[in-house]
Design a protein around this motif. Sequence first.
Motif, PDB file in Angstrom:
ATOM      1  N   UNK A  89       1.032   6.584  12.376  1.00  0.00           N
ATOM      2  CA  UNK A  89      -0.093   6.035  11.605  1.00  0.00           C
ATOM      3  C   UNK A  89      -1.429   6.077  12.339  1.00  0.00           C
ATOM      4  N   UNK A  90      -1.397   6.275  13.655  1.00  0.00           N
ATOM      5  CA  UNK A  90      -2.663   6.404  14.391  1.00  0.00           C
ATOM      6  C   UNK A  90      -2.866   7.821  14.925  1.00  0.00           C
ATOM      7  N   UNK A  91      -1.789   8.592  15.050  1.00  0.00           N
ATOM      8  CA  UNK A  91      -1.912   9.922  15.622  1.00  0.00           C
ATOM      9  C   UNK A  91      -1.627   9.907  17.107  1.00  0.00           C
ATOM     10  N   UNK A 137      21.716   5.318  -2.314  1.00  0.00           N
ATOM     11  CA  UNK A 137      21.630   4.977  -3.734  1.00  0.00           C
ATOM     12  C   UNK A 137      22.991   5.250  -4.354  1.00  0.00           C
ATOM     13  N   UNK A 157      20.533   0.194  -4.521  1.00  0.00           N
ATOM     14  CA  UNK A 157      19.668   1.016  -3.685  1.00  0.00           C
ATOM     15  C   UNK A 157      19.386   0.245  -2.411  1.00  0.00           C
ATOM     16  N   UNK A 175      -3.163  -1.262   9.409  1.00  0.00           N
ATOM     17  CA  UNK A 175      -2.317  -0.731  10.481  1.00  0.00           C
ATOM     18  C   UNK A 175      -2.316  -1.653  11.693  1.00  0.00           C
ATOM     19  N   UNK A 204       0.823  -1.208   0.000  1.00  0.00           N
ATOM     20  CA  UNK A 204       0.000   0.000   0.000  1.00  0.00           C
ATOM     21  C   UNK A 204       0.854   1.254   0.000  1.00  0.00           C
ATOM     22  N   UNK A 205       1.959   1.187   0.739  1.00  0.00           N
ATOM     23  CA  UNK A 205       2.870   2.336   0.769  1.00  0.00           C
ATOM     24  C   UNK A 205       3.457   2.566  -0.626  1.00  0.00           C
ATOM     25  N   UNK A 206       3.926   1.473  -1.226  1.00  0.00           N
ATOM     26  CA  UNK A 206       4.612   1.596  -2.519  1.00  0.00           C
ATOM     27  C   UNK A 206       3.638   2.031  -3.616  1.00  0.00           C
ATOM     28  N   UNK A 207       2.438   1.477  -3.557  1.00  0.00           N
ATOM     29  CA  UNK A 207       1.475   1.784  -4.617  1.00  0.00           C
ATOM     30  C   UNK A 207       0.691   3.066  -4.360  1.00  0.00           C
ATOM     31  N   UNK A 208       0.969   3.694  -3.218  1.00  0.00           N
ATOM     32  CA  UNK A 208       0.286   4.952  -2.932  1.00  0.00           C
ATOM     33  C   UNK A 208      -1.185   4.766  -2.640  1.00  0.00           C
ATOM     34  N   UNK A 209      -1.515   3.674  -1.961  1.00  0.00           N
ATOM     35  CA  UNK A 209      -2.921   3.406  -1.667  1.00  0.00           C
ATOM     36  C   UNK A 209      -3.294   3.938  -0.287  1.00  0.00           C
ATOM     37  N   UNK A 210      -4.575   3.890  -0.023  1.00  0.00           N
ATOM     38  CA  UNK A 210      -5.072   4.296   1.287  1.00  0.00           C
ATOM     39  C   UNK A 210      -4.803   3.172   2.305  1.00  0.00           C
ATOM     40  N   UNK A 211      -4.249   3.532   3.437  1.00  0.00           N
ATOM     41  CA  UNK A 211      -3.907   2.538   4.460  1.00  0.00           C
ATOM     42  C   UNK A 211      -4.996   2.578   5.526  1.00  0.00           C
ATOM     43  N   UNK A 216      -5.228   9.751  10.744  1.00  0.00           N
ATOM     44  CA  UNK A 216      -4.709   9.718  12.112  1.00  0.00           C
ATOM     45  C   UNK A 216      -5.652  10.512  13.009  1.00  0.00           C
ATOM     46  N   UNK A 217      -5.634  10.147  14.278  1.00  0.00           N
ATOM     47  CA  UNK A 217      -6.416  10.889  15.275  1.00  0.00           C
ATOM     48  C   UNK A 217      -5.480  11.843  15.984  1.00  0.00           C
ATOM     49  N   UNK A 218      -5.685  13.110  15.742  1.00  0.00           N
ATOM     50  CA  UNK A 218      -4.801  14.119  16.329  1.00  0.00           C
ATOM     51  C   UNK A 218      -5.482  14.809  17.503  1.00  0.00           C
ATOM     52  N   UNK A 246      13.310   2.391 -12.253  1.00  0.00           N
ATOM     53  CA  UNK A 246      13.179   3.180 -11.035  1.00  0.00           C
ATOM     54  C   UNK A 246      12.317   4.405 -11.317  1.00  0.00           C
ATOM     55  N   UNK A 271      19.368   9.726 -11.320  1.00  0.00           N
ATOM     56  CA  UNK A 271      20.376   8.736 -11.693  1.00  0.00           C
ATOM     57  C   UNK A 271      21.690   9.385 -12.151  1.00  0.00           C
ATOM     58  N   UNK A 297       7.598   6.895  -6.559  1.00  0.00           N
ATOM     59  CA  UNK A 297       6.457   6.122  -6.092  1.00  0.00           C
ATOM     60  C   UNK A 297       5.277   7.043  -5.847  1.00  0.00           C
ATOM     61  N   UNK A 298       4.111   6.467  -5.966  1.00  0.00           N
ATOM     62  CA  UNK A 298       2.915   7.227  -5.607  1.00  0.00           C
ATOM     63  C   UNK A 298       2.897   7.420  -4.102  1.00  0.00           C
ATOM     64  N   UNK A 299       2.207   8.453  -3.653  1.00  0.00           N
ATOM     65  CA  UNK A 299       2.201   8.764  -2.224  1.00  0.00           C
ATOM     66  C   UNK A 299       0.966   8.163  -1.557  1.00  0.00           C
ATOM     67  N   UNK A 300       1.169   7.412  -0.483  1.00  0.00           N
ATOM     68  CA  UNK A 300       0.020   6.791   0.191  1.00  0.00           C
ATOM     69  C   UNK A 300      -0.707   7.803   1.077  1.00  0.00           C
ATOM     70  N   UNK A 301      -1.828   7.398   1.583  1.00  0.00           N
ATOM     71  CA  UNK A 301      -2.573   8.251   2.512  1.00  0.00           C
ATOM     72  C   UNK A 301      -3.166   7.386   3.612  1.00  0.00           C
ATOM     73  N   UNK A 302      -3.374   7.998   4.759  1.00  0.00           N
ATOM     74  CA  UNK A 302      -4.014   7.306   5.868  1.00  0.00           C
ATOM     75  C   UNK A 302      -4.588   8.343   6.819  1.00  0.00           C
TER      76      UNK A 302
END
Lengths: 420, 532
Positions: free
Chosen positions: A139-141, A161, A124, A78, A66-73, B31-33, B21, A225, B24-29
């Motif tokens: 990740x939880x705040x 790198x 790398x 978590x 999820x991190x690499x693909x930029x998805x919602x976590x 949090x409770x602040x 290379x 590069x 990467x795309x940026x993930x989202x999540x």
Amino acid sequence: MKETFKILLLLLFTTFPPFWGGSGWGAFSQTDNSIRDYYHPTSAKLSIDGYYGINSNAITNQFTKSIIKGQYIDNDLKNKVSKKLGDENRFGGDINAGIYFSNKLENFIGKTGISYYIGLRDREHFDMSFSKDLFDLGFYGNSRFADDTANFSPLNFNLLRYQQFEFGFLFNDGKMGTGISLLKGEQFLSADVSKGTMFTAADGSFIDVELAMKLKQSDTENYGFKAINGVGISADYFAIINLKKTDSTHQFLFEIKDLGFIKWNKNSLESTVDTALHYDGVEINLRDSFYTKNAINTNLNTYKKSEKRKFNTALPVFLHLAYSVDFTARLKVIGGFKYRFFANYSLCYYMRGIYKINDHFSASAKLAFGGYGKLNFGLGIKTQIGKKFNITLTSDNLEGFILPAHTTGQGAFISVEKIF
Amino acid sequence: MKRILKKIFCLVILFLFFSCRKELKKPSWDVDLLAPLAKSTLSIKNLIPDSLLKTNADSSLILVYQNPIYNFDLDKILKIPDTTMREFYTIPVKFLVNPGQKFINDTSNNSYPIKNAELSYCIVKSGIAKLEARSQVREAIEFTYKIPNAIKNNQSFEIKLSVPAATDNGPGVLISSFDLSGYAIDMRGTNGLRTNTIYTYVTARTNPDGKPVWVEENDSLIFTFGFVNMSPQYAKGYFGNTKYSTGIEQTPINLFNKITNGPLKLEDASLKLTIDNGVGADAQFVIKNLTAINSRTNNAVALVHPKIGRDLHINRALDDFNNLPQVKTSFYSLPMNSGNSNIKALLENMPDKLEYDFEIETNPLGNQSGGNDFINSKYGLKVNLDMEIPMALTANNLTLVDTVEFDTDKIENFPLIVDGTLTMLVNNGFPLDATIKLYLLDEDDELIDSLLTSNSIAASPVNAANKTSEKKLSKLIYNISKVRLIELSFTKKILIKVSFTTVPTGQIMKFYSDYSMDLKLVGQFNYSINTD
């Protein structure tokens, strides 16, 4: 005892139909990208290979994906990670791709059994050790730390790198080798938090942060590069020793790799921060407007130093000790240890069986514990296509493809060899 | 060929390795602040400017408020009208005039008609002199027009102009105008005994470079000289005995304009109606009516005081040329308090308007100054209300309303908030219970939604001396749902409605300078982390 050991190995590898057979040390090195693999017993070869591997004792594959693909976590992702986290945690990985050419010399200064090699490689590497609180905070705040202190130290993170031009020699029919690599440093980032705490008041009325950290990074203006932000040198060496002089069925391996450093140029940045911060809200003047900010927060005992200067960094040095036994002409079993210095690595114990099914096809299986992860299981094949091509496919973390939500390691290695 | 293909194959694979290379795309999540957002401290001194506050020895506070009611227009005392003075010169017999020969040389006292006033001296603040000359002489005429007693920078007012020669089509005509600002004019004429008189001196001669010309019998030269838009900076004389009435007028009073509800009981109040006379003339002043009007409640309280409807003698100001300020104003003060008036009731009505009806008579005893009345444009006659209200009061649901600007565009990362709660931590040092209601308004001041909480701010307890000694903590919690977040994004103003009740209820409570209320806004948000 010896019999028991044999039975265990038998049980382990009978899961793979093509059974045991002998093979060289370098058959399935996978993550090593060892110069041991560069040897060919009869002729020259040109090989290209690529490897990626990520592992952790807690970060699951699905989370990493999820991190690499930029998805919602989401929280489920978590939670699965958080449950696995201990007081100290590891996360690391490598991406490694290259091409090399090796050639066996018929005679070199009156000696035989000597090969030389040259190669180009893109490397790398990243690694980090971190606390459970850091993950939970990030990740939880900080709500879950109300009236509590989140301790996000020690935290150590390294990202490296670089590209390498390697050349060297293999002696004694591939039983010993040494080489030198010239390195072109592309990017470096290192953060070392020796003290990091964050206290959140129960009612959220204030937050206290203590932070002591060192940050090093290569030129941030020049990246990609083509960037040459540093130069360095490294050395590789290995030796395979027969325990009995004329008997190669029991062998000992000593190998050290990436012993070297990169000197980063004068545009590199080194920062030191030692601060205590008390934040209790932005002071506003209600008589004027919501937006009239008079003061922000209170810094206590802040020390911050940042300067551009040259510095050296050691590469993550790889040490490998192993012992192999050829049980039959087709079956070799290897047990050993691996360790990487300066890389938040945990000692890795492994055992690998290599079975030569026929002259064109062999397979391997591996069980390992340690490194960046915990228990890893891998399989691999090597096959000859026609007379001139070898293809190798392996994974040290097969579990990562089967149960990504629950496992923490993933990786794959591929190489294509052209035999001349 | 086969070898080349293999090499290409290898190079392509190599290229793929090196080029795979990518960023990467940026993930989202989420949090409770939990964090403090803003803080502020409110004290009476924070809310009211120092200039409006006085502190007693015991640190209790007095609200000092000055409200101008009426500013007497000096034009009502002295108005200089536009006027025209005409001088007509007729040639009695025909005669030959040589070039440059002077044929008119005349001095005259011109009366300036000013109603109800007899001016002896005037400094012009602004004004224009207009001149029109008509000549029937068939040669250009050079004439000089001089007001010897109008002086500026030690020079008399003097103009020299040339009137063109008359032709068969008509007389020669010249029209011109001149700025009189700053001229000091002695209006007593040539003998220094007159008033409203301007002494002029006119000469005329033919063009020195012209030819001899016959001036015919009955040929005329007409000079018309006028003053327009004259306004005095200073004037002296006798301004007459005149009565002026303001009629029934209203003036705003802003002291209570944020209060929208609830009765207010004051411990005491005092008020001074002051008349500041900067005019050099005696005056008789009558307060015929002074009424406090609350437009919200439609309640009006008329001032009751023994001096209402009675003549108040206002002394003249003194003119002191030797010192600054030049004018020493005369000051009349009419004190009002709970003992001699209903001033407390008048203020407890929380007026937003004062209605008044005044009468002013100048020089009620005639020309007592011997023609030495004066006005100075910097000074007039002003009526003010000076209030002193000790901050000792009883409030029962006294409601204050104010509006503040609010724009989520100015709040960094606002769009990343998913939902949550806002908690207002209030450490109250005032002996006041309070409830706060927030109303979200759009750019057209239309109500979008309200932020309400069931909790209220608790009063700080008082000790035996009826004074608070420690602060009381209250929490006001506002739920910020996803829907409300959308509403907030359209909000441009927040209307804040605060209702106060003094505690213990019904008792007069004093407010001290060290009373304060600490406010802290804490956010507990589900916040979307987007690393893009």
